[in-house]
Motif scaffolding. Structure first.
Motif, PDB file in Angstrom:
ATOM      1  N   THR A 366       0.842  -1.199   0.000  1.00  0.00           N
ATOM      2  CA  THR A 366       0.000   0.000   0.000  1.00  0.00           C
ATOM      3  C   THR A 366       0.875   1.247   0.000  1.00  0.00           C
ATOM      4  OG1 THR A 366      -1.845  -1.086   1.133  1.00  0.00           O
ATOM      5  CG2 THR A 366      -1.719   1.302   1.329  1.00  0.00           C
ATOM      6  N   VAL A 367       0.464   2.234  -0.787  1.00  0.00           N
ATOM      7  CA  VAL A 367       1.147   3.529  -0.789  1.00  0.00           C
ATOM      8  C   VAL A 367       0.073   4.607  -0.707  1.00  0.00           C
ATOM      9  CG1 VAL A 367       1.247   3.548  -3.325  1.00  0.00           C
ATOM     10  CG2 VAL A 367       2.789   5.010  -2.032  1.00  0.00           C
ATOM     11  N   ALA A 368       0.323   5.613   0.112  1.00  0.00           N
ATOM     12  CA  ALA A 368      -0.667   6.680   0.312  1.00  0.00           C
ATOM     13  C   ALA A 368       0.050   8.019   0.370  1.00  0.00           C
ATOM     14  CB  ALA A 368      -1.451   6.450   1.601  1.00  0.00           C
ATOM     15  N   ALA A 369      -0.581   9.052  -0.207  1.00  0.00           N
ATOM     16  CA  ALA A 369      -0.020  10.392  -0.197  1.00  0.00           C
ATOM     17  C   ALA A 369      -0.084  10.979   1.208  1.00  0.00           C
ATOM     18  CB  ALA A 369      -0.760  11.283  -1.178  1.00  0.00           C
ATOM     19  N   ALA A 370       1.023  11.623   1.617  1.00  0.00           N
ATOM     20  CA  ALA A 370       1.095  12.236   2.936  1.00  0.00           C
ATOM     21  C   ALA A 370       1.227  13.750   2.862  1.00  0.00           C
ATOM     22  CB  ALA A 370       2.276  11.659   3.719  1.00  0.00           C
ATOM     23  N   GLY A 371       1.243  14.320   1.644  1.00  0.00           N
ATOM     24  CA  GLY A 371       1.389  15.760   1.469  1.00  0.00           C
ATOM     25  C   GLY A 371       2.853  16.181   1.430  1.00  0.00           C
ATOM     26  N   ASP A 372       3.095  17.356   0.832  1.00  0.00           N
ATOM     27  CA  ASP A 372       4.443  17.922   0.758  1.00  0.00           C
ATOM     28  C   ASP A 372       5.439  16.976   0.104  1.00  0.00           C
ATOM     29  OD1 ASP A 372       3.556  20.215   2.165  1.00  0.00           O
ATOM     30  OD2 ASP A 372       3.824  19.185   4.067  1.00  0.00           O
ATOM     31  N   ARG A 374       5.476  13.782   0.191  1.00  0.00           N
ATOM     32  CA  ARG A 374       5.773  12.608   1.011  1.00  0.00           C
ATOM     33  C   ARG A 374       4.753  11.507   0.743  1.00  0.00           C
ATOM     34  NH1 ARG A 374       4.889  13.279   6.249  1.00  0.00           N
ATOM     35  NH2 ARG A 374       3.459  15.007   5.809  1.00  0.00           N
ATOM     36  N   LEU A 375       5.203  10.264   0.950  1.00  0.00           N
ATOM     37  CA  LEU A 375       4.340   9.093   0.823  1.00  0.00           C
ATOM     38  C   LEU A 375       4.499   8.208   2.044  1.00  0.00           C
ATOM     39  CD1 LEU A 375       5.161   7.964  -2.851  1.00  0.00           C
ATOM     40  CD2 LEU A 375       3.164   9.283  -2.125  1.00  0.00           C
ATOM     41  N   TRP A 376       3.414   7.507   2.386  1.00  0.00           N
ATOM     42  CA  TRP A 376       3.477   6.381   3.318  1.00  0.00           C
ATOM     43  C   TRP A 376       3.545   5.110   2.479  1.00  0.00           C
ATOM     44  CZ3 TRP A 376       4.435   8.728   7.599  1.00  0.00           C
ATOM     45  CH2 TRP A 376       3.718   9.852   8.013  1.00  0.00           C
ATOM     46  N   LEU A 377       4.412   4.185   2.843  1.00  0.00           N
ATOM     47  CA  LEU A 377       4.567   2.937   2.103  1.00  0.00           C
ATOM     48  C   LEU A 377       4.513   1.768   3.080  1.00  0.00           C
ATOM     49  CD1 LEU A 377       5.203   1.572  -0.658  1.00  0.00           C
ATOM     50  CD2 LEU A 377       7.631   1.803  -0.071  1.00  0.00           C
ATOM     51  N   VAL A 378       3.654   0.779   2.788  1.00  0.00           N
ATOM     52  CA  VAL A 378       3.431  -0.361   3.671  1.00  0.00           C
ATOM     53  C   VAL A 378       3.963  -1.630   2.999  1.00  0.00           C
ATOM     54  CG1 VAL A 378       1.710  -1.689   4.964  1.00  0.00           C
ATOM     55  CG2 VAL A 378       1.339   0.761   4.540  1.00  0.00           C
ATOM     56  N   THR A 379       4.783  -2.387   3.713  1.00  0.00           N
ATOM     57  CA  THR A 379       5.300  -3.642   3.176  1.00  0.00           C
ATOM     58  C   THR A 379       4.306  -4.775   3.424  1.00  0.00           C
ATOM     59  OG1 THR A 379       6.472  -4.314   5.191  1.00  0.00           O
ATOM     60  CG2 THR A 379       7.647  -2.838   3.657  1.00  0.00           C
ATOM     61  N   GLU A 397       8.195   6.179   5.693  1.00  0.00           N
ATOM     62  CA  GLU A 397       7.906   7.512   5.194  1.00  0.00           C
ATOM     63  C   GLU A 397       8.918   7.840   4.115  1.00  0.00           C
ATOM     64  OE1 GLU A 397       7.825  12.230   6.519  1.00  0.00           O
ATOM     65  OE2 GLU A 397       7.993  10.673   8.062  1.00  0.00           O
ATOM     66  N   LEU A 398       8.428   8.267   2.940  1.00  0.00           N
ATOM     67  CA  LEU A 398       9.280   8.580   1.800  1.00  0.00           C
ATOM     68  C   LEU A 398       9.139  10.049   1.414  1.00  0.00           C
ATOM     69  CD1 LEU A 398       8.342   5.580  -0.544  1.00  0.00           C
ATOM     70  CD2 LEU A 398      10.030   5.589   1.299  1.00  0.00           C
ATOM     71  N   GLN A 399      10.222  10.617   0.919  1.00  0.00           N
ATOM     72  CA  GLN A 399      10.177  11.921   0.254  1.00  0.00           C
ATOM     73  C   GLN A 399      10.421  11.665  -1.231  1.00  0.00           C
ATOM     74  OE1 GLN A 399       9.781  15.028   2.000  1.00  0.00           O
ATOM     75  NE2 GLN A 399       9.336  15.819  -0.046  1.00  0.00           N
ATOM     76  N   VAL A 400       9.497  12.137  -2.085  1.00  0.00           N
ATOM     77  CA  VAL A 400       9.586  11.803  -3.507  1.00  0.00           C
ATOM     78  C   VAL A 400       9.524  13.065  -4.343  1.00  0.00           C
ATOM     79  CG1 VAL A 400       8.502   9.559  -3.115  1.00  0.00           C
ATOM     80  CG2 VAL A 400       7.093  11.506  -3.817  1.00  0.00           C
ATOM     81  N   SER A 401       9.995  12.943  -5.565  1.00  0.00           N
ATOM     82  CA  SER A 401       9.892  14.052  -6.517  1.00  0.00           C
ATOM     83  C   SER A 401       9.779  13.489  -7.918  1.00  0.00           C
ATOM     84  CB  SER A 401      11.117  14.953  -6.421  1.00  0.00           C
ATOM     85  OG  SER A 401      12.287  14.258  -6.794  1.00  0.00           O
TER      86      SER A 401
END
Length: 401
Positions: A366-372, A374-379, A397-401
């Motif tokens: 699962t991956v969900a947007a966290a704003g700014d 950022r993403l939440w990623l579940v294994t 918690e990921l920082q993406v671009s």
């Protein structure tokens, strides 16, 4: 790649809420008298710019041009939020930064402190019958969660897959905070495989659900069946106004097993889909369109089927959850054990997809947007098909671009 289905006229996007009386009046002029609460599906007019708050962290300012993301992006793992989760599946971020996560096999919902990672059991969902790929799957918060405290859940029962809602009473002791489930929708076919399970509220405040064909491939092309579909419902579980088929919850059909739903900044719906042996898919969803299964897997020469935005071999993806952030769809791969970035311009890829985290954290559910950005990623290494490591399963918690 775009679908080969003939273009159709669509109603203009209707906003559920207006932020001010001035915007509401302007919206009425732009929609030529359409009601502001008629439930018209988002994405019907790709040229429309939303003025309300969409169910995505990447809503663009009103009137701004659509930005094409750079061809190459990046992913940084900021931190491990928590560890030791049992068969996590659905994820619902709370306004205070905490996370609700469902356990497929234990049928529980757990609250994870977004800062410390501390886990507190909210409660167990009664009536769940875990088996194979079934159990407690997707969860979503009511659009009015701040006032009604409703959690929606999609799960496999002894007889079907269904959607329930429960009051989350934080004033009660841990483990006892879920009210009795109210079944809002039932009768989705169940099986040992292909139970779908992702649910999400769209920008139109309607409830969308991805279902599977439960191993019976014929259900996908049967518009009278709820299997192998994307469904669109009111929060009370009725077929949503504006659906493409009269008195039906079916929004699109010809799907094999949909486990990812996300909207972009223009309120266009995307969905991920498991292929069989050849092609997994990311699809741009149009109301009433046929996505081909079982006659087509991946791209097809049949003009009656809507082709995917992109396709992958099943060992590269086996996609579950998706999210939209920074102009791209981010897709979690189970068998592929990687996070895919699919940069978009409209409903087409603007550059080749990129893979990140390949093999580093195992199966990704699962991956969900966290704003700014950022993403939440579940294994998903504790689901019976992974190779668990110490600490699995976890949320990153990921920082993406």
């Amino acid at each position: 790649m775009t679908g080969r289905t003939p273009p159709r006229r669509r109603d203009e996007i209707v906003q559920r809420r207006a932020v001010t009386a001035v915007l509401a009046a302007a919206a009425l002029l732009l929609t030529a008298g359409c009601s502001s609460d008629d439930g018209a599906p988002p994405g019907a007019d790709d040229s429309a710019s939303p003025t309300g708050t969409a169910a995505t962290s990447s809503a663009s300012p009103e009137g701004s041009a659509e930005r094409t993301p750079p061809a190459k992006g990046s992913v940084k793992v900021v931190r491990t939020v928590t560890t030791g989760l049992s068969s996590p599946w659905g994820l619902a971020p709370l306004a205070d930064g905490d996370l609700l996560v469902s356990s497929r096999d234990e049928a529980t919902i757990t609250r994870v402190d977004g800062r410390t990672g501390e886990k507190t059991e909210v409660g167990e969902v009664p009536g769940v019958s875990p088996s194979g790929e079934g159990g407690l799957l997707g969860i979503a918060l009511s659009p009015d969660y701040a006032s009604d405290r409703m959690i929606y859940a999609y799960f496999t029962s002894a007889s079907d897959n269904r959607i329930v809602r429960m009051v989350h009473d934080e004033g009660k002791p841990a483990g006892e905070q879920l009210g009795a489930p109210d079944t809002v929708f039932r009768g989705i076919p169940k099986g040992e495989i292909h139970n779908g399970g992702r649910i999400a509220f769209g920008p139109d405040r309607m409830l969308y659900a991805g279902t599977g064909e439960s191993g019976d491939t014929g259900l996908s092309q049967d518009k009278e069946s709820l299997g192998g579909k994307i469904l669109r419902l009111t929060p009370e579980g009725e077929p949503a106004p504006g659906n493409p088929f009269p008195d039906s919850a079916v929004y699109s059909y010809g799907h094999r097993n949909v486990q990812g739903l996300a909207w972009d900044r223009k309120q266009r719906l995307f969905a991920s889909e498991f292929g069989q042996n050849t092609w997994d898919e990311l699809n741009a969803i149009r109301p009433g369109d046929n996505y081909g299964w079982p006659e087509a897997e991946g791209e097809s020469d049949d003009g009656g089927f809507h082709d995917p935005v992109h396709q992958w071999s099943t060992d590269e993806a086996s996609p579950s959850g998706i999210a939209h952030a920074e102009g791209s769809v981010w897709m979690a791969g189970l068998r592929g054990e990687r996070l895919w970035r699919i940069p978009l311009k409209g409903t087409e890829t603007s550059a080749d997809p990129q893979a990140f985290l390949e093999g580093e954290y195992g199966r990704l559910r699962t991956v969900a947007a966290a704003g700014d950005g950022r993403l939440w990623l579940v294994t998903s290494n504790m689901d019976g098909r992974g190779n668990p490591k110490e600490g699995d399963d976890r949320i990153l918690e990921l920082q993406v671009s």
